[in-house]
Design a protein around this motif. Sequence first.
Motif, PDB file in Angstrom:
ATOM      1  N   ASP A 239     -33.930  -7.717 -15.812  1.00 24.86           N
ATOM      2  CA  ASP A 239     -34.255  -6.802 -14.723  1.00 24.86           C
ATOM      3  C   ASP A 239     -33.576  -7.224 -13.423  1.00 24.86           C
ATOM      4  O   ASP A 239     -33.021  -6.388 -12.698  1.00 24.86           O
ATOM      5  CB  ASP A 239     -35.767  -6.752 -14.506  1.00 24.86           C
ATOM      6  CG  ASP A 239     -36.472  -5.923 -15.568  1.00 24.86           C
ATOM      7  OD1 ASP A 239     -35.785  -5.188 -16.298  1.00 24.86           O
ATOM      8  OD2 ASP A 239     -37.710  -6.025 -15.664  1.00 24.86           O
ATOM      9  N   HIS A 243     -30.959  -4.808 -11.532  1.00 26.09           N
ATOM     10  CA  HIS A 243     -31.313  -4.295 -10.212  1.00 26.09           C
ATOM     11  C   HIS A 243     -30.287  -4.722  -9.157  1.00 26.09           C
ATOM     12  O   HIS A 243     -29.950  -3.944  -8.256  1.00 26.09           O
ATOM     13  CB  HIS A 243     -32.706  -4.780  -9.814  1.00 26.09           C
ATOM     14  CG  HIS A 243     -33.790  -4.203 -10.672  1.00 26.09           C
ATOM     15  ND1 HIS A 243     -35.043  -4.783 -10.774  1.00 26.09           N
ATOM     16  CD2 HIS A 243     -33.817  -3.112 -11.491  1.00 26.09           C
ATOM     17  CE1 HIS A 243     -35.780  -4.061 -11.605  1.00 26.09           C
ATOM     18  NE2 HIS A 243     -35.050  -3.051 -12.054  1.00 26.09           N
ATOM     19  N   ARG A 254     -35.136  -0.530  -8.318  1.00 19.69           N
ATOM     20  CA  ARG A 254     -36.344  -1.001  -9.000  1.00 19.69           C
ATOM     21  C   ARG A 254     -37.184   0.142  -9.554  1.00 19.69           C
ATOM     22  O   ARG A 254     -37.998  -0.067 -10.467  1.00 19.69           O
ATOM     23  CB  ARG A 254     -37.191  -1.844  -8.038  1.00 19.69           C
ATOM     24  CG  ARG A 254     -36.513  -3.147  -7.635  1.00 19.69           C
ATOM     25  CD  ARG A 254     -37.394  -3.984  -6.715  1.00 19.69           C
ATOM     26  NE  ARG A 254     -36.740  -5.224  -6.366  1.00 19.69           N
ATOM     27  CZ  ARG A 254     -36.758  -6.317  -7.120  1.00 19.69           C
ATOM     28  NH1 ARG A 254     -37.426  -6.310  -8.264  1.00 19.69           N
ATOM     29  NH2 ARG A 254     -36.136  -7.411  -6.726  1.00 19.69           N
ATOM     30  N   SER A 255     -36.994   1.347  -9.047  1.00 25.77           N
ATOM     31  CA  SER A 255     -37.804   2.469  -9.524  1.00 25.77           C
ATOM     32  C   SER A 255     -37.124   3.268 -10.639  1.00 25.77           C
ATOM     33  O   SER A 255     -37.656   4.280 -11.094  1.00 25.77           O
ATOM     34  CB  SER A 255     -38.125   3.416  -8.357  1.00 25.77           C
ATOM     35  OG  SER A 255     -36.946   4.037  -7.883  1.00 25.77           O
TER      36      SER A 255
END
Length: 546
Positions: A239, A243, A254-255
Amino acid sequence: MNVDTDIVIIGAGPTGLTLANLLGQRGIRVVLLEARTELIDYPRAVGIDDESMRAMQTIGLVDEVLPHTVPDQAVRIVNGAGKVIAEIDPRTREFGWPRRNGFVQPLVDQVLLDGLKRFDTVDVRFGVEAVGLRQGADSATVVVRAADGTTTDVVGRYVVGCEGGRSFTRQQLGIAFDGETRQQRGLVIDVERDPLGTPHAVFGGDPKRGYATLSLPHGIRRWEFMLLDDETDEVATSDAFVHRLLAAHVPDPRSLQIIRRRVYAHHARIAERFREGRVLLAGDAAHVMPVVAGQGWNSCIRDAMNLGWKLAAVVEGRSTDALLDTYARERRDHVKAMVELSVSMSNLVANRSPLRSGLRDATAAVVDRLPRLREWVSGQGFKPMPKYEDGVVVATPLPRFKSVPVVDDGHRSTGMLFPQPRVRTADARDVLLDDATGSDWRVFMWNNDPVLFLSEATRRRLDGLEARLVQVVPSEQLPWAVQHASPGVLVVGDTSGALKAWFHRRPFSAIVVRPDHVVAAECLAQELDAVVDKVIATTRPTAALR
């Protein structure tokens, strides 16, 4: 239990699914084997070209495919500073469809699978793995193992391995997979709820880290990033890494709703041969290429189109086994050209040298000042088109008659795809050419009725090929020509003038077209009978058609 059939296809990817549809249309018995329990459900290929859209039309599924495409998807190529240095945006419709289309492969593959339900002769089996392969004089046998460990022999007249780059079939045959796996790796990130929403694609030639992003149907967006040597697969799919990569590309990484993230290697390989006895290779089992040019999926479809009608002709007893040798002879050179294009485009985008990047940008600036060259790039003139010079093609000499001037070396078309404009017939006012004529063998003549130039013997042989005779006229002449045409001749009205313009550029008026829409021969009207005879000979006819 032994299962006997005509054709065994190993692999339910795009090649195997398209080939099964083509054979199913002909009533050929097919068993399609797939080791997975279902189709791959994540996005892979993202580009479908006009040739493949025409193939979808040929198998009667284009209306189901269209909702999963982005027609006329332009590509903007930018440099490290974010400046657009070139644009690829072809808008012509030579073959009836947009030349560039984004698409969602899992949904299109599902359309191909669902299409097989139309055919009682096609048996699809998921969850069975090919574990053995042997050949006899008249058949080939695939040993398959089910999830419970039981094995079955599936016996076919021919076997086609379409199971991807790690092909069991190719390995069993001991066929070399020549080429390279490049050290440069890439990271694919697919997201839903497209955070940008813009319709075009972007290729970023940033020497720090090359990238690409594409808008796909149904709110999906893809990014592809070049990975550096010290970035492990585990780190690249984390992640934090994802990101950080996307921070310069979207407002809020992040969304993002990430569908998948996957590291891939750039392969550029071609099988040493595409056939051994009664076993053939097609699609990624025969060739793989870098993803940048978007031609992997499309090359698979071209294989299926070339091989499908030939397998059908052999199984139906119209051609001898020797016809299948033309498959590799025709496809290999074009596949090689596509691999080379893909490697070149990969080098263009994934280039880490500031010097080479500067030379690229300077070259792009020169191209931008030359309208004809800029138009050539935008129109995707660099894309190699199929052109078969050895196989089911007959090269005729240019005419040497005073009344037939040759312009620009005659614009030779033998071995290339015949165009597909929209036309009129007695029954349809606005229809694509293939829909009007069908997709079997066709003989097109500008202005003339083909029957008037064919002997009865040749017409009988064309009937054996299920060939369609087509007279093409300006649409203004359609009512008169329909009234006076010979029985069995389809008259087509050239509403846009596209076919007249095509014939005008060539010193030929008669064209013989194969079921895969490739021009098998071209000639003048008086030469048609002799040329058709030569074309039929290239199909390796059985005694019934000689």
